[in-house]
Design a protein around this motif. Sequence first.
Motif, short mmCIF file in Angstrom:
data_model
loop_
_atom_site.label_atom_id
_atom_site.label_comp_id
_atom_site.label_asym_id
_atom_site.label_seq_id
_atom_site.Cartn_x
_atom_site.Cartn_y
_atom_site.Cartn_z
N UNK A 92 0.52 -1.42 -0.14
CA UNK A 92 0.13 0.05 0.03
C UNK A 92 0.88 1.14 -0.11
N UNK A 93 1.07 2.15 -1.11
CA UNK A 93 1.65 3.34 -1.23
C UNK A 93 2.11 3.59 -2.59
N UNK A 94 2.25 1.53 -2.51
CA UNK A 94 3.57 2.31 -4.05
C UNK A 94 2.92 2.74 -4.98
N UNK A 95 3.74 3.09 -6.15
CA UNK A 95 3.51 3.42 -7.20
C UNK A 95 3.89 2.70 -8.41
N UNK A 96 3.46 1.47 -8.78
CA UNK A 96 3.30 1.49 -10.00
C UNK A 96 4.30 1.76 -10.95
N UNK A 102 -6.86 -2.33 -13.71
CA UNK A 102 -6.50 -0.62 -12.49
C UNK A 102 -6.90 -0.87 -11.00
N UNK A 103 -8.67 -1.33 -11.05
CA UNK A 103 -9.30 -1.28 -9.82
C UNK A 103 -9.07 -2.61 -8.78
N UNK A 104 -8.25 -3.84 -9.14
CA UNK A 104 -7.51 -4.28 -7.95
C UNK A 104 -6.11 -3.61 -7.66
N UNK A 105 -5.72 -2.59 -8.59
CA UNK A 105 -4.35 -1.70 -7.67
C UNK A 105 -4.92 -0.79 -7.07
N UNK A 106 -5.85 -0.40 -7.66
CA UNK A 106 -6.94 0.71 -6.62
C UNK A 106 -6.80 -0.26 -4.89
N UNK A 107 -7.81 -1.16 -5.33
CA UNK A 107 -8.52 -1.64 -3.75
C UNK A 107 -7.04 -2.31 -2.96
N UNK A 108 -5.72 -2.99 -3.98
CA UNK A 108 -5.02 -2.81 -3.02
C UNK A 108 -3.96 -1.57 -2.21
N UNK A 109 -4.41 -0.45 -2.51
CA UNK A 109 -4.35 0.66 -1.72
C UNK A 109 -2.66 1.05 -2.52
N UNK A 110 -2.43 0.79 -3.80
CA UNK A 110 -1.51 1.40 -4.18
C UNK A 110 -1.45 3.03 -4.51
N UNK A 111 -1.11 4.02 -4.71
CA UNK A 111 -1.00 5.38 -4.86
C UNK A 111 -0.93 5.67 -6.24
N UNK A 153 -13.70 6.13 -13.85
CA UNK A 153 -15.12 6.50 -12.51
C UNK A 153 -14.34 5.49 -11.73
N UNK A 154 -12.59 4.77 -12.02
CA UNK A 154 -12.59 4.49 -10.69
C UNK A 154 -11.47 5.63 -9.54
N UNK A 155 -10.97 6.68 -9.80
CA UNK A 155 -10.66 7.89 -9.48
C UNK A 155 -9.47 7.58 -9.16
N UNK A 156 -8.64 6.59 -9.96
CA UNK A 156 -7.55 6.29 -8.68
C UNK A 156 -5.82 7.26 -10.44
#
Length: 210
Positions: free
Chosen positions: A66-70, A88-97, A113-116
């Motif tokens: 969580x907090x990492x940027x891919x 991309x939704x998976x990355x958001x759910x994992x808490x990535x930045x 729409x994910x706003x990520x």
Amino acid sequence: MIEMTKNRFLGIPTTSITDALGSKNYMDISIKPLKQEWQLAGKAFTVDISAGENISVLEAISKAEAGDVLVIDGKSGTSNAFAGDFIIGLAKTKGLNGVVSNGVIRDIKGTKDLDFPVFCKGTTTAASKKNLIGKLNVPVNVGEVEVNPGDIIVADADGVAVIPKNNEEEVYQKTIERVKKDEERESRVGEDLEAVQDYLEKFLAEHKQG
């Protein structure tokens, strides 16, 4: 004024950071946010893939914290997406930045729409390929900048800045000094016509040649 957050670089303009870096370590202008208001900051979790491949993108999401940027080096491929809105939704759910890449995504409406935050070269209709395994947490080159695992990535509407992890504190202090100077200049000059003219004359006297 800068809004201080848990991530101290979030909200600091990339323009000020780039100034502190000596006008270096900023990615090519082709890498932009899919929504202009998006911004991100965090430690780089790097991914090296062949163009349009996404097996290792999913592996990176599974292993990143969580907090990492891919930061995905997709070799500037634009024929196939490295991800769609589901991934991309998976990355958001994992808490990535956020995600930064020199490749492209698809499903742009769903992704927005994910706003990520996703910064990349654009979109395509073509799905990802699943043929080749890439590498995780190795040095990559994205947007003509070398990115190492753990480097600090800061991105906003102006672009993407890369802060070498060993220089984080020095760059932060220089950036804050730069922001304060810019704010002081704006406050001093601002909309005061006389101050504007005085600033212009002094600047030109110092820099104009011939």
